[in-house]
Design a protein around this motif. Sequence first.
Motif, PDB file in Angstrom:
ATOM      1  N   MET A   1       0.841  -1.194   0.000  1.00 50.32           N
ATOM      2  CA  MET A   1       0.000   0.000   0.000  1.00 50.32           C
ATOM      3  C   MET A   1       0.883   1.254   0.000  1.00 50.32           C
ATOM      4  SD  MET A   1      -3.029  -1.239   2.571  1.00 50.32           S
ATOM      5  CE  MET A   1      -4.165   0.058   2.056  1.00 50.32           C
TER       6      MET A   1
ATOM      7  N   ASP B   1     -10.517   6.601  -4.992  1.00 55.60           N
ATOM      8  CA  ASP B   1      -9.925   5.658  -4.048  1.00 55.60           C
ATOM      9  C   ASP B   1     -10.507   5.939  -2.678  1.00 55.60           C
ATOM     10  OD1 ASP B   1      -8.368   3.618  -3.068  1.00 55.60           O
ATOM     11  OD2 ASP B   1      -6.450   4.631  -3.293  1.00 55.60           O
TER      12      ASP B   1
ATOM     13  N   SER C   1      -9.335   5.989   1.445  1.00 52.83           N
ATOM     14  CA  SER C   1      -8.051   6.283   2.075  1.00 52.83           C
ATOM     15  C   SER C   1      -8.240   6.528   3.569  1.00 52.83           C
ATOM     16  CB  SER C   1      -7.442   7.531   1.419  1.00 52.83           C
ATOM     17  OG  SER C   1      -6.241   7.913   2.046  1.00 52.83           O
TER      18      SER C   1
ATOM     19  N   THR D   1      -3.125   4.854   0.997  1.00 54.13           N
ATOM     20  CA  THR D   1      -4.054   4.564  -0.096  1.00 54.13           C
ATOM     21  C   THR D   1      -3.779   3.167  -0.646  1.00 54.13           C
ATOM     22  OG1 THR D   1      -2.548   5.833  -1.513  1.00 54.13           O
ATOM     23  CG2 THR D   1      -4.547   6.931  -0.804  1.00 54.13           C
ATOM     24  N   ASN D   2      -4.700   2.694  -1.467  1.00 51.71           N
ATOM     25  CA  ASN D   2      -4.656   1.310  -1.933  1.00 51.71           C
ATOM     26  C   ASN D   2      -3.561   1.056  -2.955  1.00 51.71           C
ATOM     27  OD1 ASN D   2      -6.944  -0.117  -0.615  1.00 51.71           O
ATOM     28  ND2 ASN D   2      -8.119   1.536  -1.532  1.00 51.71           N
TER      29      ASN D   2
ATOM     30  N   TYR E   1      -8.339  -3.726   8.992  1.00 52.31           N
ATOM     31  CA  TYR E   1      -9.244  -4.018   7.883  1.00 52.31           C
ATOM     32  C   TYR E   1      -9.999  -5.318   8.111  1.00 52.31           C
ATOM     33  CZ  TYR E   1     -10.456  -3.884   2.847  1.00 52.31           C
ATOM     34  OH  TYR E   1     -11.097  -3.820   1.634  1.00 52.31           O
TER      35      TYR E   1
ATOM     36  N   TYR F   1     -11.721  -1.696  -2.993  1.00 58.20           N
ATOM     37  CA  TYR F   1     -11.727  -0.891  -4.213  1.00 58.20           C
ATOM     38  C   TYR F   1     -11.611  -1.795  -5.440  1.00 58.20           C
ATOM     39  CZ  TYR F   1     -11.495   3.104  -7.201  1.00 58.20           C
ATOM     40  OH  TYR F   1     -11.813   4.031  -8.163  1.00 58.20           O
TER      41      TYR F   1
END
Length: 400
Positions: A67, A111, A113, A128-129, A213, A261
Motif C-alpha cells: 500500500m 480511491d 483512504s 491509499t490502496n 481491515y 476498491y
Amino acid sequence: MFSVSKISTRLNSTLKKTALYDLHVSLGATMVPFAGYSMPVIYKGQTQVESHNWTRTKCGIFDVSHMLQSTIKGKDSISFLNKITPTDFSTLKNNHNTLTVLLNKNGGIVDDSIITKENDNNNFYVVTNAGCIEQDTKFLNEELNENFKNKDVKWETLENKSLFAMQGPNSQTVLSRYVDNEILNNLYFGQRIKDVKCNNIEGLTLDIARSGYTGEDGFEISIETAKYEDFIKELLKNEECKMIGLAARDTLRLEAGMCLYGHELNETITPVEASLTWLVSKSRRAGELANFNGKDKILEQIANKSHTKLRTGFKFLKKGPPAREHTPIYLDEAGSQQVGEVTSGSPSPSLKNVNIGQAYLNKPYNKAGTKLFVGVGKKNKMFPIEVVKLPFVSPSYYKN
C-alpha cells in the motif's frame, strides 16, 4: 473461496516485491500477483478458514507494505483535502485519523483512504490502496497543478518505509512486549502515534495506528524497511502470532462489511451509493465548505434521495455455491427482473460457512429482510437470499 484471477491487475507486468518476500517464500506462502506485487495468498500448513479464525481469536500479521504511504503538508493542506474529499479536515484532531474517499469531478470514488492529522502544522499522513497507486498519483498531481499550483501544499510519497498490520484480540498483548503497554492503553481506534520506541530493540521506533481491515482490534504499523523483516521475525516468535495472507484478509473484511476498491468502489460510484454518506461531513453539506469535487451530485443525492441503488449485504437462505462478483440478483426465482449485482461473495467462516456477500441493489429492494434470488454460474441456477444490514460480524474496536 478465493479467486486468484480476481486480485491480479497486472498479470503481464514485472511484479514488485515487498521487503518480506523472502520471508513469505521461506514460510511456504503461495505467492500471487496482486496490484503489481507478488503477495502471499495463503501459507503452508494453514487453510484459509484456519487463517481467518486465527485472526479472529489470536493475532494475525499481514504484510501490507504494498500500500502507498504518503504525506500532504503545507498551510493550504486542509483546503486541498477539503477539495478532493467530502470530509471536514479542519475539525480533525492531532494524531487522529479518518476514513475518507478521493472524489473526481463527477462525485465518483477515485480511491478510499485513511488520513491522519499529525500536528498543528497541518501535516497529514495518508495510506491509499496498492491497486490505485497509478490513478491516485495522476489524480493528486492533476488536482495540485489545476487548483493549487501557487498554494502552500505538497504531496510526497514516503520512501524507505514499510507497513504491516497486527489484527486480533491478542494484538495488544503481543505488541506490549515491545512497547510500553501504557502507550497502547491510551491509543484508541482511529488514533495514531509516531516514533514509539521499542524497549528491547535498540534504535527501532514504530509509527502505530490503532486501526485495521478486519473488524478486530489491532494496529497498522509503519516501520523502517531496513528493519522490517527482522522485527516481523521477532513477532513470529510469539505463540499468538502467525502470518496471514490475502485469502483470509478478504473474508475478514467481507464479514466486517468493508469495501474493497475495484469491487464495491470505483470511479462511477458515489459515497452515497456506496452507503458511505457518513463520510460527507455535515459541516460540508451547505455553505462555503460545500466545495468538494462532485458536490452537486452528491448533495443532491443526500437531500432528495435521487440515487437508484445502494450497497448492502446479503446472506444465502440455503446451501449452495458462493455468489461471486458480477453475479446477478433477481426479484423472483424465474429471473424475470434483475434488481442488483454482487460485488463480493464468500462463505463466512465466522458464521458457520453461510454464504454472504455485498451487492448493489436497486431501491427499494435494498431494505433489510427483503427476499431475493441470485443466479449463480453459467446455468444461472437460482438460490434464495435475504438482504441484511452490514456488518455481518460486529466489530471489536478498542474505543474510548
